[in-house]
Design a protein around this motif. Structure first.
Motif, mmCIF file in Angstrom:
data_model
loop_
_atom_site.group_PDB
_atom_site.id
_atom_site.type_symbol
_atom_site.label_atom_id
_atom_site.label_comp_id
_atom_site.label_asym_id
_atom_site.label_seq_id
_atom_site.Cartn_x
_atom_site.Cartn_y
_atom_site.Cartn_z
ATOM 1 N N LEU A 243 16.801 -67.273 67.309
ATOM 2 C CA LEU A 243 17.214 -67.240 68.717
ATOM 3 C C LEU A 243 17.347 -68.644 69.292
ATOM 4 O O LEU A 243 18.294 -68.944 70.027
ATOM 5 C CB LEU A 243 16.213 -66.426 69.541
ATOM 6 N N LYS A 244 16.396 -69.507 68.955
ATOM 7 C CA LYS A 244 16.439 -70.886 69.459
ATOM 8 C C LYS A 244 17.711 -71.592 68.979
ATOM 9 O O LYS A 244 18.403 -72.271 69.747
ATOM 10 C CB LYS A 244 15.193 -71.640 68.995
ATOM 11 N N LEU A 245 18.037 -71.423 67.706
ATOM 12 C CA LEU A 245 19.246 -72.046 67.155
ATOM 13 C C LEU A 245 20.513 -71.532 67.829
ATOM 14 O O LEU A 245 21.439 -72.293 68.122
ATOM 15 C CB LEU A 245 19.316 -71.792 65.646
ATOM 16 N N MET A 246 20.569 -70.218 68.073
ATOM 17 C CA MET A 246 21.757 -69.626 68.690
ATOM 18 C C MET A 246 21.902 -70.059 70.153
ATOM 19 O O MET A 246 22.998 -70.349 70.629
ATOM 20 C CB MET A 246 21.699 -68.098 68.592
ATOM 21 N N SER A 281 25.654 -71.346 58.755
ATOM 22 C CA SER A 281 25.100 -72.484 58.030
ATOM 23 C C SER A 281 23.801 -72.981 58.666
ATOM 24 O O SER A 281 22.822 -73.270 57.970
ATOM 25 C CB SER A 281 26.129 -73.619 57.987
ATOM 26 N N CYS A 282 23.758 -73.059 60.000
ATOM 27 C CA CYS A 282 22.557 -73.579 60.650
ATOM 28 C C CYS A 282 21.372 -72.633 60.466
ATOM 29 O O CYS A 282 20.227 -73.070 60.384
ATOM 30 C CB CYS A 282 22.808 -73.863 62.127
ATOM 31 N N LEU A 283 21.653 -71.316 60.357
ATOM 32 C CA LEU A 283 20.579 -70.353 60.082
ATOM 33 C C LEU A 283 20.054 -70.518 58.655
ATOM 34 O O LEU A 283 18.841 -70.491 58.407
ATOM 35 C CB LEU A 283 21.092 -68.926 60.298
ATOM 36 N N VAL A 284 20.973 -70.706 57.719
ATOM 37 C CA VAL A 284 20.595 -70.855 56.310
ATOM 38 C C VAL A 284 19.788 -72.133 56.100
ATOM 39 O O VAL A 284 18.762 -72.143 55.400
ATOM 40 C CB VAL A 284 21.851 -70.852 55.404
ATOM 41 N N VAL A 285 20.231 -73.233 56.726
ATOM 42 C CA VAL A 285 19.523 -74.516 56.603
ATOM 43 C C VAL A 285 18.098 -74.403 57.147
ATOM 44 O O VAL A 285 17.158 -75.022 56.617
ATOM 45 C CB VAL A 285 20.303 -75.634 57.340
ATOM 46 N N ALA A 286 17.924 -73.569 58.189
ATOM 47 C CA ALA A 286 16.595 -73.385 58.782
ATOM 48 C C ALA A 286 15.783 -72.343 58.018
ATOM 49 O O ALA A 286 14.703 -71.956 58.464
ATOM 50 C CB ALA A 286 16.731 -72.983 60.244
ATOM 51 N N HIS A 287 16.305 -71.870 56.898
ATOM 52 C CA HIS A 287 15.631 -70.898 56.026
ATOM 53 C C HIS A 287 15.403 -69.542 56.706
ATOM 54 O O HIS A 287 14.468 -68.831 56.358
ATOM 55 C CB HIS A 287 14.292 -71.464 55.510
ATOM 56 N N VAL A 288 16.267 -69.210 57.665
ATOM 57 C CA VAL A 288 16.186 -67.885 58.301
ATOM 58 C C VAL A 288 16.764 -66.865 57.317
ATOM 59 O O VAL A 288 17.913 -67.025 56.858
ATOM 60 C CB VAL A 288 16.979 -67.854 59.629
#
Length: 313
Positions: A243-246, A281-288
């Motif tokens: 949620l924070k990333l989005m 990509s940003c979710l994957v990098v953050a290991h979500v």
């Protein structure tokens, strides 16, 4: 096939049709959508020659439908939302009666009626009394009746009304078959998901005016709405991070959360593959742990609610 320009109809001080415009190509299966009282049935009756317009014009295959309705009767098959059937007749007798109205008699009538009963999957009910048929069977029988004179244009007002899911599926398959045979079909219905799936184009009518028409995607593009992006997270403990990333992403317009699913809408002009790839990509990098990530298809129900709500406001 059909062209409507500035169609108008008043009932006293009530304006049922307000300069309605519509064009339907030959071979289309066109879905007519609108709230009760929006003008769908009035439009269908005018096209069918059952009601006079107060203004505008309608052409079918280039023929003026408002002033040559008798000439166009052979081109049009009409199935109203409320219809009468002769309960004391058997299905084949009912069909032969309507064939006789068009001057089709004897062996020709019997062959035609058998073929039409077969088309609507009622061959095994030919000797059954109409009164004994289920609602779905009666609907299909009335559809067969409207095909007796082999019309080019079929106008069907709420043909799936009151039908159970199996009967609706059977009706949908029959209509697709008729389209494949070259028929042009106009169908009104309140069952929006089935219309979206079945029809080649959709028209949304409100207060007697055509608010939007085209495919669901075309209407969505016209309204400049973006399709929601749906993200399923495998582990709820990562939801706060996701949620924070989005929320921090400048492309995201708004979002909502239900259980382990995030639904977000991008800003206008942002729903392209590069933006979607960057989000994932940003979710994957953050290991979500993302178990699915996709953009929803156009939704007729949401478009309908948006258009009619905007009109009310």
């Amino acid at each position: 096939m059909l062209k409507i320009v500035d169609l108008q109809k008043n009932f006293g001080s009530f304006q049922a049709l307000n300069h309605l415009n519509l064009e339907i190509a030959k071979g289309e299966l066109f879905g007519f959508v609108g709230p009760n009282g929006a003008g769908k049935t009035t439009t269908m009756k005018i096209i069918s020659g059952l009601m006079r317009a107060d203004g505008g014009f309608v052409t079918i295959d280039g023929i003026d439908a408002l002033h040559n309705s008798r000439k166009l009767k052979e081109k049009i098959g009409y199935m109203p939302d409320f219809f009468g059937v002769y309960d004391n007749l058997k299905a084949y007798e009912y069909m032969e009666f309507y064939a006789s109205v068009y001057g089709i008699l004897g062996n020709d009538a019997r062959k035609l009626c058998n073929d039409l009963l077969d088309l609507v999957n009622l061959t095994d009910k030919a000797d059954s009394y109409v009164d004994s048929l289920s609602r779905g069977m009666k609907q299909r029988l009335c559809l067969a009746r409207s095909l007796v004179h082999n019309p080019e244009l079929l106008i069907l007002d709420e043909p799936a009304s009151g039908l159970d899911p199996r009967a609706r599926f059977e009706m949908k398959e029959i209509l697709r078959n008729l389209c494949s045979m070259g028929k042009t079909i106009i169908i009104s219905s309140h069952i929006l998901p089935e219309l979206a799936e079945m029809c080649s184009s959709i028209g949304i009518i409100e207060h007697g005016s055509m608010m939007a028409y085209g495919t669901v995607d075309e209407i969505q593009d016209t309204l400049k709405t973006t399709k929601p992006v749906i993200i399923h997270i495998a582990d709820n403990s990562y939801m706060e991070t996701a949620l924070k990333l989005m929320k921090e992403n400048p492309s995201v317009k708004n979002l909502s959360v239900q259980d382990n699913t995030i639904s977000l809408v991008l800003k206008e002009g942002m729903d392209n593959t590069n933006i979607l790839a960057a989000l994932l990509s940003c979710l994957v990098v953050a290991h979500v742990p993302v178990c699915s990530f996709y953009q929803e298809e156009g939704n007729l129900e949401s478009l309908f609610m948006q258009i009619t709500a905007s009109e009310e406001n």
